[in-house]
Design a protein around this motif. Structure first.
Motif, PDB file in Angstrom:
ATOM      1  N   LEU A 151       0.829  -1.207   0.000  1.00 17.78           N
ATOM      2  CA  LEU A 151       0.000   0.000   0.000  1.00 17.78           C
ATOM      3  C   LEU A 151       0.861   1.255   0.000  1.00 17.78           C
ATOM      4  O   LEU A 151       0.574   2.214  -0.729  1.00 17.78           O
ATOM      5  N   GLU A 152       1.923   1.258   0.774  1.00 18.08           N
ATOM      6  CA  GLU A 152       2.790   2.434   0.862  1.00 18.08           C
ATOM      7  C   GLU A 152       3.509   2.712  -0.451  1.00 18.08           C
ATOM      8  O   GLU A 152       3.902   3.849  -0.708  1.00 18.08           O
ATOM      9  N   ALA A 192      -5.104   1.127   7.503  1.00 17.19           N
ATOM     10  CA  ALA A 192      -5.822   2.396   7.628  1.00 17.19           C
ATOM     11  C   ALA A 192      -4.908   3.602   7.848  1.00 17.19           C
ATOM     12  O   ALA A 192      -5.162   4.671   7.273  1.00 17.19           O
ATOM     13  N   PRO A 193      -3.850   3.509   8.668  1.00 14.86           N
ATOM     14  CA  PRO A 193      -3.019   4.708   8.872  1.00 14.86           C
ATOM     15  C   PRO A 193      -2.472   5.314   7.585  1.00 14.86           C
ATOM     16  O   PRO A 193      -2.438   6.537   7.431  1.00 14.86           O
ATOM     17  N   THR A 194      -2.060   4.478   6.635  1.00 13.04           N
ATOM     18  CA  THR A 194      -1.519   5.006   5.374  1.00 13.04           C
ATOM     19  C   THR A 194      -2.586   5.758   4.593  1.00 13.04           C
ATOM     20  O   THR A 194      -2.329   6.839   4.050  1.00 13.04           O
ATOM     21  N   CYS A 195      -3.786   5.201   4.536  1.00 14.22           N
ATOM     22  CA  CYS A 195      -4.862   5.879   3.800  1.00 14.22           C
ATOM     23  C   CYS A 195      -5.325   7.139   4.514  1.00 14.22           C
ATOM     24  O   CYS A 195      -5.755   8.101   3.865  1.00 14.22           O
ATOM     25  N   VAL A 196      -5.258   7.171   5.839  1.00 18.97           N
ATOM     26  CA  VAL A 196      -5.610   8.385   6.587  1.00 18.97           C
ATOM     27  C   VAL A 196      -4.566   9.469   6.334  1.00 18.97           C
ATOM     28  O   VAL A 196      -4.905  10.641   6.102  1.00 18.97           O
ATOM     29  N   GLN A 197      -3.295   9.106   6.367  1.00 18.59           N
ATOM     30  CA  GLN A 197      -2.226  10.085   6.152  1.00 18.59           C
ATOM     31  C   GLN A 197      -2.299  10.717   4.778  1.00 18.59           C
ATOM     32  O   GLN A 197      -1.964  11.895   4.598  1.00 18.59           O
TER      33      GLN A 197
END
Length: 365
Positions: A151-152, A192-197
């Motif tokens: 994802l990243e 989720a953290p990556t998509c939130v950032q």
């Protein structure tokens, strides 16, 4: 003599007046230009990757010198600005050759380049995220570290990958009903953290999932970044249910409304309290009732995520925001994080004879 000349002139006129003008001769037909196959490095890239993956199976590419097949393939990939779909499909094989940590540097570096340059529909990192979500939904156990790395590094496919995360994991996590499969919930917390950032996961959907899951997924609640606003009790704009539903909001603790069982379906419940426009935030609920029941919030969701509203074409998720025992005293329910974009609140009694005396919904328009 004169007669002969006149006859000759008349004959010439009759035989030549309808002759078309001579057509100019055409040269050979022009051939269409050949299709643009891109730089030479792109045209043969898939074959080069196939050869190096097959010939070097089981061999560490870092042990080779700069003229090795792996190094040559790496250089050719660097010269290809837009890899063809066939070459992008080699990403899964590259990933298997080199784990995110401790693996061979060259295959992982080549996978990074493919994910940066491949089109969204062909992106190997985007496809890896979707495969991980689908595997988790089938109760499998995908590699969380590999999924997060993919994802990243998804490049142009990150938006689509975050949409899949919302559709397959975060959206289901925000629905009342059976518990989400543990592998899928763990993957949602991991991704989720990556998509939130990158601001590619809707905040209302995330907060709804955090409220529904509670202690099962504390990392979701930690991602809430909204600011706290001034709140107050807010009466509903529409009421669907018993005709005397207003008695639950008349600030008279002696009056109330009897909640029928089995009259509502899904999130509609026995009593639905709607807001137009939706409430920007809801931070707590205060309930006074005789008999047990639950409150669910209807939160707007992207198209295709959650459930389709029975009263329109919009999609919603419906986290359970309060479970009240109904002792006759005031009970306070405060979700782990504020709910956002709340269209309605539904009241669902757990047995016949439940009477809702008073309900206060604390939030902000």
């Amino acid at each position: 003599m004169v007669v002969a000349l006149l006859a000759f002139g008349r004959l010439y006129y009759v035989t030549h007046r309808d002759m078309p003008a001579p057509v100019p001769r055409k040269g050979p037909a022009a051939l269409p230009p050949p299709p643009d196959l891109g730089p030479a490095a792109c045209r043969s890239l898939d074959a080069v990757l196939a050869d190096v993956l097959q010939s070097d199976a089981g061999t560490s590419p870092d042990a080779r010198d700069a003229g090795s097949a792996w190094s040559a393939a790496h250089r050719q990939l660097g010269d290809c600005p837009t890899p063809p779909a066939e070459a992008c499909a080699r990403g899964a094989a590259l990933a298997s050759r080199a784990p995110p940590v401790g693996g061979d540097a060259v295959p992982r570096a080549m996978l990074t380049t493919l994910c940066e340059r491949c089109a969204p529909q062909d992106n190997p990192c985007g496809h890896a995220v979707t495969r991980a979500l689908q595997e988790a939904a089938r109760r499998g156990n995908p590699d969380l570290q590999e999924a997060r790395w993919s994802l990243e590094h998804a490049g142009a496919a990150m938006g689509a990958a975050c949409q899949e995360l919302a559709r397959l994991a975060v959206g289901p996590a925000a629905l009342s009903g059976p518990d989400l499969e543990p592998p899928l919930l763990a993957l949602a917390e991991e991704l989720a953290p990556t998509c939130v950032q990158t601001e590619q996961l809707p905040a209302p959907l995330l907060s709804a999932a955090a409220v529904q899951q509670g202690a099962r997924a504390p990392r979701l609640a930690s991602l809430f970044t909204g600011r706290i606003v001034e709140t107050a009790p807010i009466e509903p704009d529409q009421q669907t249910g018993p005709g005397d539903a207003f008695r639950a909001f008349d600030q008279d603790e002696l009056s109330g409304v009897k909640l029928p069982v089995g009259t509502g379906t899904g999130a509609d419940g026995a009593l639905r309290l709607g807001y137009a426009p939706p409430l920007k935030q809801v931070v707590s609920f205060q309930v006074r009732a005789t008999g047990p029941g639950t409150l669910r919030a209807l939160v707007r969701a992207p198209e295709g995520v959650g459930r389709k509203d029975g009263q329109g074409d919009a999609f919603h998720v419906d986290p359970t925001v309060c479970r009240f025992r109904g002792t006759g005293a005031w009970e306070i329910c405060k979700p782990a994080v504020p709910l956002l974009d709340v269209d309605a609140v539904s009241v669902l009694p757990e047995r016949p004879g439940v009477e809702l005396k008073e309900l206060e919904i604390i939030g902000a328009r």
